[in-house]
Scaffold this motif. Sequence first.
Motif, PDB file in Angstrom:
ATOM      1  N   UNK A 120      68.588   4.996  33.042  1.00 52.37           N
ATOM      2  CA  UNK A 120      68.205   5.290  34.398  1.00 52.37           C
ATOM      3  C   UNK A 120      68.997   4.257  35.245  1.00 52.37           C
ATOM      4  N   UNK A 121      69.399   3.029  34.658  1.00 48.55           N
ATOM      5  CA  UNK A 121      70.170   2.094  35.482  1.00 48.55           C
ATOM      6  C   UNK A 121      71.500   2.552  35.600  1.00 48.55           C
ATOM      7  N   UNK A 122      72.024   3.398  34.852  1.00 47.06           N
ATOM      8  CA  UNK A 122      73.329   3.928  34.661  1.00 47.06           C
ATOM      9  C   UNK A 122      73.528   5.164  35.836  1.00 47.06           C
ATOM     10  N   UNK A 123      72.160   5.810  35.910  1.00 47.98           N
ATOM     11  CA  UNK A 123      72.156   7.093  36.906  1.00 47.98           C
ATOM     12  C   UNK A 123      72.042   6.212  38.161  1.00 47.98           C
ATOM     13  N   UNK A 124      71.322   5.477  38.325  1.00 46.55           N
ATOM     14  CA  UNK A 124      70.968   4.710  39.488  1.00 46.55           C
ATOM     15  C   UNK A 124      72.331   4.224  40.176  1.00 46.55           C
ATOM     16  N   UNK A 125      73.101   3.571  39.262  1.00 46.50           N
ATOM     17  CA  UNK A 125      74.583   3.195  39.707  1.00 46.50           C
ATOM     18  C   UNK A 125      75.457   4.132  40.062  1.00 46.50           C
ATOM     19  N   UNK A 126      75.245   5.130  39.585  1.00 47.87           N
ATOM     20  CA  UNK A 126      76.153   6.554  39.822  1.00 47.87           C
ATOM     21  C   UNK A 126      75.843   6.736  41.083  1.00 47.87           C
ATOM     22  N   UNK A 127      74.478   7.149  41.405  1.00 45.46           N
ATOM     23  CA  UNK A 127      74.104   7.136  42.906  1.00 45.46           C
ATOM     24  C   UNK A 127      74.690   6.273  43.931  1.00 45.46           C
ATOM     25  N   UNK A 128      74.791   5.117  43.643  1.00 45.75           N
ATOM     26  CA  UNK A 128      75.308   3.926  44.622  1.00 45.75           C
ATOM     27  C   UNK A 128      76.639   4.046  44.894  1.00 45.75           C
ATOM     28  N   UNK A 164      71.178  14.199  26.159  1.00 45.96           N
ATOM     29  CA  UNK A 164      71.282  12.832  25.915  1.00 45.96           C
ATOM     30  C   UNK A 164      72.012  11.837  26.820  1.00 45.96           C
ATOM     31  N   UNK A 165      71.535  10.586  26.553  1.00 45.43           N
ATOM     32  CA  UNK A 165      72.086   9.504  27.300  1.00 45.43           C
ATOM     33  C   UNK A 165      73.362   9.038  27.091  1.00 45.43           C
ATOM     34  N   UNK A 166      73.947   8.841  28.174  1.00 46.30           N
ATOM     35  CA  UNK A 166      75.634   8.277  27.960  1.00 46.30           C
ATOM     36  C   UNK A 166      75.902   6.893  28.511  1.00 46.30           C
ATOM     37  N   UNK A 167      76.760   6.396  28.088  1.00 43.23           N
ATOM     38  CA  UNK A 167      77.310   5.015  28.610  1.00 43.23           C
ATOM     39  C   UNK A 167      77.860   5.576  30.069  1.00 43.23           C
ATOM     40  N   UNK A 168      77.902   4.245  30.768  1.00 43.04           N
ATOM     41  CA  UNK A 168      78.548   4.786  32.088  1.00 43.04           C
ATOM     42  C   UNK A 168      80.235   5.199  32.068  1.00 43.04           C
ATOM     43  N   UNK A 169      80.682   4.912  31.297  1.00 48.25           N
ATOM     44  CA  UNK A 169      82.026   5.436  31.197  1.00 48.25           C
ATOM     45  C   UNK A 169      82.225   6.879  30.896  1.00 48.25           C
ATOM     46  N   UNK A 170      81.329   7.144  29.898  1.00 44.56           N
ATOM     47  CA  UNK A 170      81.409   8.678  29.422  1.00 44.56           C
ATOM     48  C   UNK A 170      80.680   9.527  30.378  1.00 44.56           C
ATOM     49  N   UNK A 171      79.379   8.876  31.218  1.00 46.14           N
ATOM     50  CA  UNK A 171      78.995   9.609  32.257  1.00 46.14           C
ATOM     51  C   UNK A 171      79.764   9.931  33.224  1.00 46.14           C
ATOM     52  N   UNK A 172      80.632   9.105  33.753  1.00 47.24           N
ATOM     53  CA  UNK A 172      81.731   9.198  34.846  1.00 47.24           C
ATOM     54  C   UNK A 172      82.788  10.179  34.338  1.00 47.24           C
ATOM     55  N   UNK A 173      83.115   9.998  33.048  1.00 46.86           N
ATOM     56  CA  UNK A 173      84.181  10.931  32.728  1.00 46.86           C
ATOM     57  C   UNK A 173      83.427  12.524  32.740  1.00 46.86           C
ATOM     58  N   UNK A 174      82.165  12.527  32.327  1.00 47.85           N
ATOM     59  CA  UNK A 174      81.747  13.962  32.441  1.00 47.85           C
ATOM     60  C   UNK A 174      81.669  14.599  33.728  1.00 47.85           C
ATOM     61  N   UNK A 175      81.334  13.645  34.454  1.00 50.28           N
ATOM     62  CA  UNK A 175      81.048  13.913  35.936  1.00 50.28           C
ATOM     63  C   UNK A 175      82.624  14.441  36.570  1.00 50.28           C
TER      64      UNK A 175
END
Length: 147
Positions: free
Chosen positions: A72-80, A125-136
């Motif tokens: 959840x905090x990674x997702x919220x940070x991505x929104x910001x 599955x949940x991802x660390x921030x760097x991998x989530x941003x890479x996926x996006x």
Amino acid sequence: MIIACPHCAGLNRIPAEKLAAAPVCGKCKQPLFSGQPVDITSANFANLVQKSELPIVLDFWASWCGPCLNFAPVFSQAARELEPNFRFGKINTEQQQQLAAQFQIRSIPTLMLFQQGTMIAQLAGALPKSQFYQWLQQNAAKLNSVS
């Protein structure tokens, strides 16, 4: 671009070059971008996911899911950090069972990227921030081919 308001789900026509200029909803006068994930429900799904031209990343989650809560905090940070290029929405699978069934959610968290109602990508599955941003970033290239 047609942009759905995260507060009232009203549809707004905003020139693409003005998305970063803090546009407000013509209906409720609230900001169209808050830097926070939007709660997606059956009531606002059509406008926010299907009719809005802004790409939206959905997080299917549940309150009892440890990985969901950790992500959840990674997702919220991505929104910001990534609005107004993407909208971020959360679907509570316990409260929105119809949506969870519609998308055949079998494990949570499940992430989906949509543009104008078309699913572009899905990931379980949940991802660390760097991998989530890479996926996006990897899937952002597919967005242009849909619009």
